[in-house]
Design an enzyme around this catalytic site. Structure first.
Site, PDB file in Angstrom:
ATOM      1  CG  ASP A 130     -26.354 119.810 142.444  1.00 10.95           C
ATOM      2  OD1 ASP A 130     -27.492 119.845 143.239  1.00 10.95           O
ATOM      3  OD2 ASP A 130     -26.217 120.686 141.963  1.00 10.95           O
TER       4      ASP A 130
HETATM    5  C1  BGC Z   1     -28.437 122.811 143.276  1.00 12.56           C
HETATM    6  C2  BGC Z   1     -27.857 122.739 144.512  1.00 12.56           C
HETATM    7  C3  BGC Z   1     -28.669 122.524 145.589  1.00 12.56           C
HETATM    8  C4  BGC Z   1     -29.920 121.224 145.414  1.00 12.56           C
HETATM    9  C5  BGC Z   1     -30.770 121.287 146.369  1.00 12.56           C
HETATM   10  C6  BGC Z   1     -29.583 121.944 142.881  1.00 12.56           C
HETATM   11  O1  BGC Z   1     -30.226 122.301 141.771  1.00 12.56           O
HETATM   12  O2  BGC Z   1     -27.589 122.946 142.303  1.00 12.56           O
HETATM   13  O3  BGC Z   1     -27.208 123.821 144.688  1.00 12.56           O
HETATM   14  O4  BGC Z   1     -28.185 122.527 146.800  1.00 12.56           O
HETATM   15  O5  BGC Z   1     -30.408 121.748 144.123  1.00 12.56           O
HETATM   16  O6  BGC Z   1     -31.844 122.209 146.263  1.00 12.56           O
END
Ligand code: BGC
Length: 848
Positions: A225
């Site tokens: 993530d």
């Molecule tokens: C979120 C993800 C997301 C990623 C990119 C993170 O903060 O938890 O779900 O895909 O950011 O935006």
């Protein structure tokens, strides 16, 4: 050129992102860089560098209903249709990997991201996600299910440790991912921010290698993530392929050093580089029609897909014969959200919709009903405003009004990434509005906008109908109007239980956890698994939903034998299943959701603790007026299994099981016993449970008396009195985690600095907390970037800054957090210059 012929530096460089959204390519090896983009219910292709939380502008794209709403369709084929449209848009907007679906299990209704997740049940989450993934990937785009795994709260999201025993982890929290991986073969998967039993998801070998790759056969890329990786070297060893977004060259340098020191086998580096390169090859497009805005015909066609998905996902929760609206009905439309729609949640999933509808305009355009007037009814931010209520009541009372449509629900602040809800209550101003509207004496139809369950104190008191629209995407308003007017027969069923009140939830006593260790004390008793076992009455049971038609279920047979005593043959469980007849008893076409539940053998001493009922299969069935259909639901590897943690194997408990079929977990008119032989699912030998490494103290471990006490609490619904020691005894945690650290580390979130003894760190945290609250109050929406920083531990600084911060600089920040402000600041400045020099040298080397 072969990847292995690249230098160590070049291979290491493939393992982290080149910018916020792009991977690094390698020209010599013919590996192009690829683009990743959110998200689960619409493409958010950002313009420019952008941030990852949706604040920067993005290209217009279709906003489909969010996962929490789509799940209510119980229709994986529909999810696949939506996935096909999403994949097509990803293609056209120059995206290679779409970061979705979100498929974490809804452990507690207050989780801020529940609107992005499917269900409290792994069957529903797994099968719906499979549909979406297949659809996305049919366009040559890679799907990336997330967040793997055991990620259930937003508070401290980057700095929490989910403590859970192996059995519950596998049966509840991993099974949805397992179904998706086995059924839909996603090319990629995203790890979660949290630790699982003391090990970060992105460097958790047990999860990534033993379970995901070795057991389930996943052969794709594991991406962290955004800012969620910890040690680049540990990740490469454990199976984490790509760190995102942009640790710059700091991670590359760490990997090179580890290879040189013999700490990281080159075979691991090669395997990870190959996983990243494979995505580049799989999603390689030669330019056609990419990087444009969506064509008008695509926009129009996908708006219709979004409407179809919504039409199948809205749930009729109550109907005292007022719906569908009779032709000629004159309506008072009341509620701010009728005019200014809310159809998606806040955070990284937020889409710049191509179109926007609102309920008021759609009702005005609807043939057969008239809008007599509109009143705002309440302040969206919840402030008490008697004038608005009085206007609404006056409108409702007018002689030219036959019925009231009250559009109520949660506002933008309530459901967001980075922030859990603080209450399950509806805004008080709206509850007051509903109470006041009743005095007008007209039928009231509530249209409920919310991505998660809310308490409905007024449901049984003068409200005639409730249509739950969830967060229904950009075409949700026309879908809702078609349901209200009867052009569409509602067929959605709830994919999560609606408790009567928040305090009834099994995890209400310990959610969200404010410290580091999030102990999953309620074990398997999440959602209906708890309410049914402990006989706790609920507002709406899991699987519940009304229709304008009536359906009858009859003629259950198991394995082709009509109901009596059955025995499931040990060798052919896969082809076996239940069949039954569903009849539409009404004069109009309609659809229902048939659900198969199992109950294990009555508990012999030493047997397997399990919930009273568990969903094992479902079918959405569409029937013409008075039509009957024979429906078959097959048994599969998931139907009778449980995980035996001590043996490290999936097992099936022998004895007499009960199969139940019906339309929700509490309405199961068909039942049959079935005798199941004991089976060790040999083809599913698994790795033994990883040890829980969370601290000290073994109090009560495997103590039978304690386990009995815990069981007693669960079975009487007294779950809030279960202690950590009892949980450990019952579920076999190897340790009870220690309490909060006395010193701040690189993994404690900035928000925790509010307790720092250092003035600077304390001031930073307190200022940010105040600022976020103020902005939320003022704008009606959370400040996602400030929230992100508050939930972020210092280690993430080195992952999100294009290499500007390395781990030595992170250590300097930690010194500041611990009160050594001047020494920390000095080390930070010195580190900055040293790091910049090292990065420049490596960049030069890679260029040459
Ligand atoms: C979120 C993800 C997301 C990623 C990119 C993170 O903060 O938890 O779900 O895909 O950011 O935006």
């Amino acid at each position: 050129m072969n990847l292995e012929e690249l230098s160590v530096e070049e291979r290491a460089a493939l393992l982290s992102g080149g910018s916020e959204w792009d991977s690094r390519g390698n020209k010599r090896a013919g590996v192009p860089s690829f683009v990743m983009s959110d998200g689960p219910h619409g493409v958010r292709r950002q313009l420019g560098e952008g941030d990852h939380l949706g604040l920067g502008a993005s290209k217009p794209a279709t906003c489909f209903p969010t996962a929490g709403t789509v799940a209510n369709s119980w229709d994986p084929d529909l999810a696949e249709e939506m996935g096909r449209a999403l994949g097509r848009e990803a293609h056209d907007l120059d995206v290679n990997v779409l970061l979705g679906p979100g498929m974490n299990i809804k452990r507690n209704p207050l989780c801020g991201r529940n609107f992005e997740y499917y269900s409290e049940d792994p069957q529903v989450a797994g099968r719906m996600a499979s549909g979406l993934i297949k659809g996305i990937q049919s366009n040559g785009i890679s799907a990336c299910p997330k967040h793997f795994a055991v990620n259930s709260q937003e508070l401290r999201r980057q700095a929490s440790n989910s403590v859970i025993d192996e059995r519950m982890m596998r049966e509840l929290y991993l099974t949805a991912f397992e179904i998706a991986v086995r059924e839909a073969a996603p090319h990629a998967i995203m790890t979660s921010y949290n630790q699982i039993n003391g090990v970060y998801a992105h460097e958790n070998k047990h999860l990534l290698q033993d379970i995901l790759r070795d057991e389930w056969g996943f052969d794709g890329m594991v991406v962290s993530d955004w800012g969620g990786s910890n040690s680049a070297v540990a990740a490469a060893k454990a199976g984490g392929s790509l760190e995102m977004p942009s640790p710059g060259y700091t991670s590359v340098r760490e990997l090179i050093a580890a290879v040189k020191a013999g700490e990281l086998p080159e075979s691991d580096l090669n395997a990870r580089a190959a996983e990243v390169a494979k995505i580049a090859q799989l999603t390689r497009f030669e330019g056609v029609g990419r990087d444009d805005l969506l064509r008008d015909d695509i926009v129009a066609a996908h708006h219709d897909v979004a409407r179809t998905v919504a039409e199948n996902s809205l749930v009729l929760l109550k109907n005292d014969a007022v719906l569908p609206l009779r032709p000629g009905t004159r309506l008072a439309v009341i509620g701010d959200m009728a005019c200014t729609p809310r159809f998606q949640g806040s955070g990284s999933s937020k889409v710049n919709a191509t179109r926007e509808e609102n309920l008021l305009d759609e009702l005005k355009a609807c043939a057969g009903v008239t809008v007599a007037g509109y009143a705002q009814g309440y302040e969206r931010q919840g402030a008490h405003n008697p004038a608005l209520v009085n206007d609404a009541v006056a409108l409702a009372g007018r002689v030219d009004v036959d019925a009231v449509i009250a559009v109520v629900g949660l506002d933008e602040r309530s459901e967001s990434e980075g922030l859990d809800r603080s209450t399950m209550a509806m805004p008080q101003a709206q509850n007051e509005l509903i109470a006041a509207l009743k005095t007008a004496g007209k039928p009231i139809i509530a249209v409920l906008v919310a991505g998660s369950p809310v308490e409905l104190p007024w449901l049984d008191d003068g409200i005639n109908a409730v249509l739950y629209v969830g967060l229904s995407g950009q075409a949700g308003a026309s879908a809702a109007v078609r349901v209200l007017a009867g052009a569409v027969n509602p067929s959605g069923h709830l994919a999560e239980t609606w408790p009567l009140r928040y305090s009834d939830c099994p995890s209400a006593g310990w959610y969200p956890e404010t410290g580091r260790d999030v102990i999953y004390r309620e074990g398997p008793f999440v959602g209906y698994r708890y309410y049914e076992t402990a006989h706790v009455p609920v507002r709406f049971p899991f699987g519940y939903g009304l229709s304008y038609s009536d359906f009858t279920y009859s003629g259950l047979s198991v394995d082709g034998h009509s109901v009596d005593e059955h025995s499931v043959d040990e060798h052919s469980v896969d082809e076996r299943g239940v069949s039954f007849v569903v009849t539409n008893d009404s004069d109009i076409p309609g659809a229902t959701v048939a659900q198969l539940y199992v109950a294990g053998p009555a508990e012999p001493a030493g047997g397997v603790l399990r919930p009273a009922r568990e969903l094992k299969g479902f079918r959405k069935i569409r029937l013409g007026a008075h039509e009957s259909k024979v429906v078959h639901i097959a048994f599969d590897r998931y139907t009778f299994r449980h995980y035996d943690a001590a043996a490290g194997a999936w097992r099936t408990q022998s004895g007499q099981w009960t199969l139940m079929v019906g339309t929700n977990v509490e309405d199961l008119p068909l039942a049959a016993p079935v005798t199941v032989p004991f089976i060790i699912n040999d083809d599913e030998q698994t790795a033994p449970a990883a040890p829980v490494d969370t601290g000290s103290g073994n109090a009560g471990l495997h103590d039978a008396a304690l386990a009995d006490r815990a069981l007693g609490h669960y079975l009487t619904g007294d779950v809030t009195h279960v202690t950590d020691a009892e949980v450990a005894a019952l579920f076999g945690h190897d340790a009870i985690p220690s309490s909060a650290p006395s010193k701040f580390s690189a993994n404690d979130p900035i928000s925790s600095w509010k307790y720092s003894k250092g003035f600077a760190a304390r001031t930073i945290a307190r200022t940010l907390i105040r600022r976020e609250a103020k902005i939320r109050e003022k704008t009606g929406a959370p400040d996602l970037n400030v929230l992100f920083i508050l939930n972020m531990p210092p280690r993430a600084m080195s992952k999100m800054t294009q290499g500007m911060v390395d781990s030595a600089m992170v250590d300097a920040v930690v010194r500041i957090a611990n009160g050594h402000t001047l020494r920390g600041a000095g080390a930070f400045i010195a580190g900055f210059f040293r790091n910049r020099g090292a990065n420049n040298r490596l960049a030069k080397e890679l260029r040459s």
